[in-house]
Design an enzyme around this catalytic site. Structure first.
Site, PDB file in Angstrom:
ATOM      1  N   ASP A  88       0.853  -1.186   0.000  1.00 30.97           N
ATOM      2  CA  ASP A  88       0.000   0.000   0.000  1.00 30.97           C
ATOM      3  C   ASP A  88       0.892   1.239   0.000  1.00 30.97           C
ATOM      4  O   ASP A  88       1.289   1.737   1.050  1.00 30.97           O
ATOM      5  CB  ASP A  88      -0.918  -0.008   1.226  1.00 30.97           C
ATOM      6  CG  ASP A  88      -1.834   1.212   1.271  1.00 30.97           C
ATOM      7  OD1 ASP A  88      -1.930   1.919   0.254  1.00 30.97           O
ATOM      8  OD2 ASP A  88      -2.443   1.453   2.333  1.00 30.97           O
ATOM      9  N   HIS A  89       1.221   1.728  -1.196  1.00 31.21           N
ATOM     10  CA  HIS A  89       2.064   2.914  -1.339  1.00 31.21           C
ATOM     11  C   HIS A  89       1.324   3.989  -2.118  1.00 31.21           C
ATOM     12  O   HIS A  89       0.536   3.686  -3.020  1.00 31.21           O
ATOM     13  CB  HIS A  89       3.356   2.573  -2.083  1.00 31.21           C
ATOM     14  CG  HIS A  89       4.437   2.037  -1.195  1.00 31.21           C
ATOM     15  ND1 HIS A  89       5.763   2.294  -1.398  1.00 31.21           N
ATOM     16  CD2 HIS A  89       4.380   1.268  -0.082  1.00 31.21           C
ATOM     17  CE1 HIS A  89       6.493   1.700  -0.466  1.00 31.21           C
ATOM     18  NE2 HIS A  89       5.661   1.072   0.344  1.00 31.21           N
ATOM     19  N   SER A 145       3.303   0.914  10.573  1.00 29.47           N
ATOM     20  CA  SER A 145       3.346   2.275  11.120  1.00 29.47           C
ATOM     21  C   SER A 145       3.609   3.315  10.051  1.00 29.47           C
ATOM     22  O   SER A 145       3.518   4.512  10.317  1.00 29.47           O
ATOM     23  CB  SER A 145       4.415   2.375  12.214  1.00 29.47           C
ATOM     24  OG  SER A 145       5.685   1.998  11.710  1.00 29.47           O
ATOM     25  N   GLY A 146       3.933   2.872   8.826  1.00 29.39           N
ATOM     26  CA  GLY A 146       4.013   3.791   7.705  1.00 29.39           C
ATOM     27  C   GLY A 146       5.382   4.407   7.480  1.00 29.39           C
ATOM     28  O   GLY A 146       6.270   4.345   8.329  1.00 29.39           O
ATOM     29  N   GLU A 147       5.538   5.003   6.291  1.00 25.91           N
ATOM     30  CA  GLU A 147       6.734   5.758   5.941  1.00 25.91           C
ATOM     31  C   GLU A 147       6.306   7.129   5.456  1.00 25.91           C
ATOM     32  O   GLU A 147       5.230   7.307   4.879  1.00 25.91           O
ATOM     33  CB  GLU A 147       7.535   5.072   4.821  1.00 25.91           C
ATOM     34  CG  GLU A 147       8.028   3.679   5.163  1.00 25.91           C
ATOM     35  CD  GLU A 147       7.142   2.607   4.541  1.00 25.91           C
ATOM     36  OE1 GLU A 147       6.165   2.969   3.850  1.00 25.91           O
ATOM     37  OE2 GLU A 147       7.417   1.425   4.777  1.00 25.91           O
ATOM     38  N   ASN A 162       4.823   7.872   1.895  1.00 20.82           N
ATOM     39  CA  ASN A 162       3.413   7.719   1.572  1.00 20.82           C
ATOM     40  C   ASN A 162       2.506   8.571   2.443  1.00 20.82           C
ATOM     41  O   ASN A 162       1.466   9.039   1.984  1.00 20.82           O
ATOM     42  CB  ASN A 162       2.997   6.252   1.744  1.00 20.82           C
ATOM     43  CG  ASN A 162       3.898   5.320   0.982  1.00 20.82           C
ATOM     44  OD1 ASN A 162       3.979   5.387  -0.233  1.00 20.82           O
ATOM     45  ND2 ASN A 162       4.607   4.450   1.697  1.00 20.82           N
ATOM     46  N   GLY A 213      11.245  -4.967  14.602  1.00 19.80           N
ATOM     47  CA  GLY A 213      11.850  -4.787  15.921  1.00 19.80           C
ATOM     48  C   GLY A 213      11.283  -5.739  16.948  1.00 19.80           C
ATOM     49  O   GLY A 213      10.074  -6.007  16.957  1.00 19.80           O
ATOM     50  N   VAL A 227      10.736  -5.447  20.226  1.00 19.93           N
ATOM     51  CA  VAL A 227       9.785  -4.897  21.192  1.00 19.93           C
ATOM     52  C   VAL A 227       8.394  -4.826  20.573  1.00 19.93           C
ATOM     53  O   VAL A 227       7.389  -5.231  21.183  1.00 19.93           O
ATOM     54  CB  VAL A 227      10.245  -3.505  21.677  1.00 19.93           C
ATOM     55  CG1 VAL A 227       9.176  -2.873  22.564  1.00 19.93           C
ATOM     56  CG2 VAL A 227      11.569  -3.617  22.444  1.00 19.93           C
ATOM     57  N   THR A 283       7.099  -9.654   8.769  1.00 21.36           N
ATOM     58  CA  THR A 283       8.407  -9.034   8.736  1.00 21.36           C
ATOM     59  C   THR A 283       9.051  -9.321   7.385  1.00 21.36           C
ATOM     60  O   THR A 283       8.493 -10.045   6.568  1.00 21.36           O
ATOM     61  CB  THR A 283       9.292  -9.506   9.906  1.00 21.36           C
ATOM     62  OG1 THR A 283      10.434  -8.645  10.027  1.00 21.36           O
ATOM     63  CG2 THR A 283       9.748 -10.955   9.720  1.00 21.36           C
ATOM     64  N   ARG A 299      21.438  -9.387   3.280  1.00 22.55           N
ATOM     65  CA  ARG A 299      20.172  -8.650   3.316  1.00 22.55           C
ATOM     66  C   ARG A 299      19.199  -9.101   2.230  1.00 22.55           C
ATOM     67  O   ARG A 299      17.987  -9.063   2.435  1.00 22.55           O
ATOM     68  CB  ARG A 299      20.444  -7.148   3.186  1.00 22.55           C
ATOM     69  CG  ARG A 299      21.353  -6.614   4.284  1.00 22.55           C
ATOM     70  CD  ARG A 299      21.562  -5.125   4.146  1.00 22.55           C
ATOM     71  NE  ARG A 299      20.340  -4.376   4.432  1.00 22.55           N
ATOM     72  CZ  ARG A 299      19.938  -4.037   5.641  1.00 22.55           C
ATOM     73  NH1 ARG A 299      20.650  -4.391   6.706  1.00 22.55           N
ATOM     74  NH2 ARG A 299      18.822  -3.341   5.815  1.00 22.55           N
TER      75      ARG A 299
END
Length: 323
Positions: free
Chosen positions: A29-30, A96-98, A101, A169, A171, A185, A272
């Protein structure tokens, strides 16, 4: 990856993949692509609906951010509608988004801890709407970041779609385990993935739920092509994201991202993203990730020749995987 393919082609590829042994689709979703070279960014809910109509497997958002660009009530309505149209197939992935966007509506872009808190409050709103609507009653919410006046979803499936939270992450992974149905993830070193999965399981146990009622989803980026040289060229041109060893959450423009992408070197992909022409190397990595406990693994190949990649993996990779 809706950043890289026009919507009609993305739907056709989903159908093509299912016909060759793949069993589901996840769509991003971008509002913008990461780089101008990628060239696309269609609305995820339209594309998922069309893909669902032409396939029979799972359909999920990986992930949408109901925190800035869209209110969580709107995302809840979109998800409930999709689940009502295609029962048992849709899951709702939330992140949580970037800034790439979410900054487009002109709101303040906060630090990561606030973005994560907003995400969990958004999930609370969506869960209230799902639960209340299934029970035939209105719900309301007045929190730190969101308000919802008394309302309900008038189109609601018999079973609410599972909610999964995207995280890299430990946590947040544990917090997700306490509150939602699963986690998403991306590919990472195996020891890091093992830690994330373990923390999520800890959260599930703390919530008193059975681990079998939850799921762990992995989005695995890779670059396969007939030669190693072509695989690396595809990675550098199409998906430099994977090699960037810094947070990308605050970048606001594809053109800014393009400038940073020019710094990426072949060696930066090491550990990666697997870049290789050897299908067996990709099979071995997918198998190791499955053995760690990933329930579903969604594969994204960096090359433009998606049909060639799907054909190769359907022949030499999927049949050799075991659970």
């Amino acid at each position: 990856m809706l950043e890289r393919f026009p919507p009609r082609e993305a739907v056709e590829l989903a159908e093509y993949a299912e016909g060759r042994g793949f069993s589901g689709v996840m769509a991003t979703d971008h509002f913008q692509p990461w780089t101008p070279t990628q060239g696309q960014s269609s609305f995820v809910w339209n594309v998922l609906t069309a893909a669902a109509e032409r396939t029979r497997g799972d359909i999920g958002t990986g992930a949408t951010a109901p925190t800035f660009r869209m209110h969580p009530a709107v995302v809840a309505q979109a998800s409930a509608t999709l689940a009502a149209m295609y029962p048992g197939r849709h899951w709702l992935g939330i992140g949580s988004g970037e800034a790439l966007n979410e900054h487009i509506t002109g709101q303040y872009w906060p630090e990561a801890p606030e973005r994560i808190n907003r995400m969990f409050e958004a999930v609370e709103v969506i869960q209230k709407l799902f639960a209340g609507s299934r029970a035939g009653r209105d719900v309301k919410h007045a929190g730190t970041h969101f308000k919802l006046e008394s309302s309900r979803l008038w189109t609601m499936p018999a079973e609410a779609p599972p909610i999964l939270i995207a995280t890299a992450g430990p946590v947040t992974a544990k917090r997700a385990g306490r509150h939602v149905d699963g986690m998403i993830t991306v590919g990472a070193p195996l020891d890091r993935l093992a830690t994330l999965f373990s923390r999520f399981d800890e959260g599930v146990r703390e919530s008193g739920r059975d681990l079998d009622s939850t799921s762990k989803v992995l989005q695995l980026h890779l670059s396969w092509a007939p030669t190693d040289e072509e695989a690396m060229a595809n990675a550098l041109r199409e998906w430099p994201n994977a090699a960037m060893r810094f947070s990308r959450s605050d970048i606001r423009s594809p053109f800014e991202f393009e400038q940073l992408a020019r710094l990426v070197r072949p060696e930066d992909f090491e550990g990666r993203m697997l870049v290789s022409s050897d299908p067996d190397a990709h099979r071995a990595l997918i198998q190791r990730v499955a053995d760690l406990g990933a329930d579903r693994i969604y594969l994204h190949n960096a090359g433009r020749d998606q049909r060639g990649w799907i054909d190769e993996f359907s022949r030499s990779v999927l049949p050799a995987l075991t659970r």
